[in-house]
Design an enzyme around this catalytic site. Structure first.
Site, PDB file in Angstrom:
ATOM      1  N   GLY A  10      15.579  -8.101  15.904  1.00 27.24           N
ATOM      2  CA  GLY A  10      15.906  -7.280  17.068  1.00 27.24           C
ATOM      3  C   GLY A  10      15.385  -7.862  18.364  1.00 27.24           C
ATOM      4  O   GLY A  10      14.735  -8.925  18.395  1.00 27.24           O
ATOM      5  N   ASP A  48      12.476  -3.917   2.880  1.00 24.32           N
ATOM      6  CA  ASP A  48      13.072  -2.626   3.204  1.00 24.32           C
ATOM      7  C   ASP A  48      11.935  -1.617   3.359  1.00 24.32           C
ATOM      8  O   ASP A  48      11.379  -1.141   2.370  1.00 24.32           O
ATOM      9  CB  ASP A  48      14.033  -2.197   2.096  1.00 24.32           C
ATOM     10  CG  ASP A  48      14.680  -0.846   2.384  1.00 24.32           C
ATOM     11  OD1 ASP A  48      14.381  -0.235   3.438  1.00 24.32           O
ATOM     12  OD2 ASP A  48      15.479  -0.388   1.544  1.00 24.32           O
ATOM     13  N   ILE A  49      11.565  -1.319   4.597  1.00 23.39           N
ATOM     14  CA  ILE A  49      10.406  -0.454   4.822  1.00 23.39           C
ATOM     15  C   ILE A  49      10.644   0.979   4.370  1.00 23.39           C
ATOM     16  O   ILE A  49       9.702   1.774   4.299  1.00 23.39           O
ATOM     17  CB  ILE A  49       9.957  -0.473   6.302  1.00 23.39           C
ATOM     18  CG1 ILE A  49      11.039   0.110   7.226  1.00 23.39           C
ATOM     19  CG2 ILE A  49       9.549  -1.882   6.722  1.00 23.39           C
ATOM     20  CD1 ILE A  49      10.553   0.346   8.649  1.00 23.39           C
ATOM     21  N   ALA A  72      13.872  -0.076  13.519  1.00 21.52           N
ATOM     22  CA  ALA A  72      14.271   1.283  13.888  1.00 21.52           C
ATOM     23  C   ALA A  72      15.774   1.432  13.804  1.00 21.52           C
ATOM     24  O   ALA A  72      16.515   0.449  13.918  1.00 21.52           O
ATOM     25  CB  ALA A  72      13.798   1.622  15.306  1.00 21.52           C
ATOM     26  N   TYR A 139      17.752  11.148  16.998  1.00 13.98           N
ATOM     27  CA  TYR A 139      16.986   9.924  17.208  1.00 13.98           C
ATOM     28  C   TYR A 139      15.556  10.259  17.622  1.00 13.98           C
ATOM     29  O   TYR A 139      14.584   9.784  17.012  1.00 13.98           O
ATOM     30  CB  TYR A 139      17.662   9.068  18.276  1.00 13.98           C
ATOM     31  CG  TYR A 139      16.858   7.859  18.702  1.00 13.98           C
ATOM     32  CD1 TYR A 139      16.512   6.876  17.780  1.00 13.98           C
ATOM     33  CD2 TYR A 139      16.456   7.690  20.021  1.00 13.98           C
ATOM     34  CE1 TYR A 139      15.779   5.759  18.167  1.00 13.98           C
ATOM     35  CE2 TYR A 139      15.732   6.583  20.413  1.00 13.98           C
ATOM     36  CZ  TYR A 139      15.393   5.625  19.490  1.00 13.98           C
ATOM     37  OH  TYR A 139      14.658   4.527  19.873  1.00 13.98           O
ATOM     38  N   LYS A 143      12.099   9.736  15.348  1.00  9.52           N
ATOM     39  CA  LYS A 143      11.070   8.853  15.891  1.00  9.52           C
ATOM     40  C   LYS A 143       9.742   9.596  16.066  1.00  9.52           C
ATOM     41  O   LYS A 143       8.670   9.023  15.826  1.00  9.52           O
ATOM     42  CB  LYS A 143      11.524   8.260  17.224  1.00  9.52           C
ATOM     43  CG  LYS A 143      12.641   7.226  17.104  1.00  9.52           C
ATOM     44  CD  LYS A 143      12.204   5.968  16.371  1.00  9.52           C
ATOM     45  CE  LYS A 143      11.274   5.119  17.208  1.00  9.52           C
ATOM     46  NZ  LYS A 143      10.915   3.842  16.515  1.00  9.52           N
ATOM     47  N   TRP A 164      14.511   2.117  27.727  1.00  4.84           N
ATOM     48  CA  TRP A 164      15.553   1.353  28.415  1.00  4.84           C
ATOM     49  C   TRP A 164      15.306  -0.159  28.262  1.00  4.84           C
ATOM     50  O   TRP A 164      15.336  -0.913  29.234  1.00  4.84           O
ATOM     51  CB  TRP A 164      15.615   1.750  29.885  1.00  4.84           C
ATOM     52  CG  TRP A 164      15.955   3.182  30.148  1.00  4.84           C
ATOM     53  CD1 TRP A 164      15.798   4.247  29.303  1.00  4.84           C
ATOM     54  CD2 TRP A 164      16.492   3.733  31.354  1.00  4.84           C
ATOM     55  NE1 TRP A 164      16.204   5.417  29.914  1.00  4.84           N
ATOM     56  CE2 TRP A 164      16.636   5.134  31.172  1.00  4.84           C
ATOM     57  CE3 TRP A 164      16.864   3.185  32.571  1.00  4.84           C
ATOM     58  CZ2 TRP A 164      17.136   5.978  32.151  1.00  4.84           C
ATOM     59  CZ3 TRP A 164      17.353   4.027  33.562  1.00  4.84           C
ATOM     60  CH2 TRP A 164      17.494   5.407  33.345  1.00  4.84           C
TER      61      TRP A 164
END
Length: 300
Positions: A10, A48-49, A72, A139, A143, A164
């Site tokens: 990412g 794979d968490i 995430a 989301y 989180k 952002w």
């Protein structure tokens, strides 16, 4: 020092690897303890968490000093329709990492989001770490639960909320605006959602400062200054030298045109108070960080 980075493909995971390899970034050199650090970079194909047993076994086998969780489910709209998947990655994943880190005494740096807040204006005052979360989207809800699991199951934890985010790597708002600016004469962007654009360089640098500290707790780490998505888009067009006009619209107008979209916070500007009071806050003004991005981006 041995550092395990999850979500390594990412934006943030890639930037962290880049800085650790170079041992410096635009904000300055990395701490001495991070020079010659051993980096284990994994993504879902490696670890794979969401699999508790696999996560505990992997971390017990490699024994990192610090785990930085960049993994995430970040598709805000997708989280509304794929709630189980979002729950597994955003809540159970951090729980499993926390259990694994606690077992070997490792530190866990978990990256979270401004979307844990409801978006009320708060009198125009940026939200610091004292403010109480109350997410309005799947989301944000998943989180937040991930944050709570980290706090509950790993004593040596850092929770770093950002907002952002954009970088040289992967997909992000800046690159999307540039692509649209090259193919459209005008675009419409919401002007009543305000927050802090954050260059991944700034975020990664401060996460690495935390990696060698003992100041555990919750942190906010975003670019300095507040703007709307409309302001951000207009600045992107200017820095990219594009003639595409940016037109403002309200969130209600956008939602009417995109009924499948999730609710977003109207006000999610964060205050980096904990950073400032511990390891120091050298995040750049969002305009300066954006200029630097375009000065160094290869356009891909």
């Amino acid at each position: 020092m041995k550092i395990l980075i999850t979500g390594c493909h990412g934006q943030l995971g890639t930037e962290l690897q880049s800085q650790l390899a170079a041992e410096h970034c635009a904000l300055g050199p990395l701490p001495m303890r991070l020079q010659k650090a051993t980096v284990i970079a994994v993504d879902v194909e490696d670890l794979d968490i969401t699999d508790r047993e696999a996560t505990i076994n992997y971390i017990s086998r490699h024994k990192p000093d610090t785990v930085i969780n960049c993994a995430a489910f970040t598709n805000v709209d997708g989280c509304e329709t794929a709630r189980d998947a979002a729950f597994r990655v955003n809540a159970l994943g951090p729980r499993n990492l926390a259990l694994a880190c606690e077992k070997i005494g490792a530190r866990l740096i978990h990256v979270s989001t401004d979307y844990v807040f409801p978006g009320t204006a708060n009198g125009g005052i940026p939200l610091d770490e004292c403010c109480v979360p109350a997410p309005i989207s799947a989301y944000g809800q998943t989180k937040l639960l991930g944050e709570q699991y980290v706090q509950r199951f790993c004593r040596r934890h850092f929770i770093v909320r950002t907002a952002w985010l954009y970088s040289y790597y992967g997909k992000n708002f800046v690159k999307t605006m540039v692509r649209l600016g090259k193919t459209h004469d005008e675009i419409t962007v919401v002007n009543d959602q305000l927050g802090n654009p954050t260059n991944a360089v700034d975020l990664a640098y401060h996460i690495l400062l935390l990696a060698v500290s003992h100041d555990y707790g919750i942190y906010h780490c975003t670019g300095s200054g507040v703007c709307s998505w409309y302001d951000f888009a207009a600045a992107i067009m200017q820095e990219a030298g594009l003639s595409c006009r940016v037109l403002p619209c309200t969130s209600d107008e956008y939602a009417a045109a995109h009924p499948e979209s999730a609710r977003r916070p109207a006000w999610s500007a964060l205050e980096n108070r904990m950073l400032r009071c511990t390891v120091g806050d050298t995040t750049r003004d969002w305009r300066d960080a954006l200029k630097d991005f375009f000065a160094n981006w290869n356009g891909e």
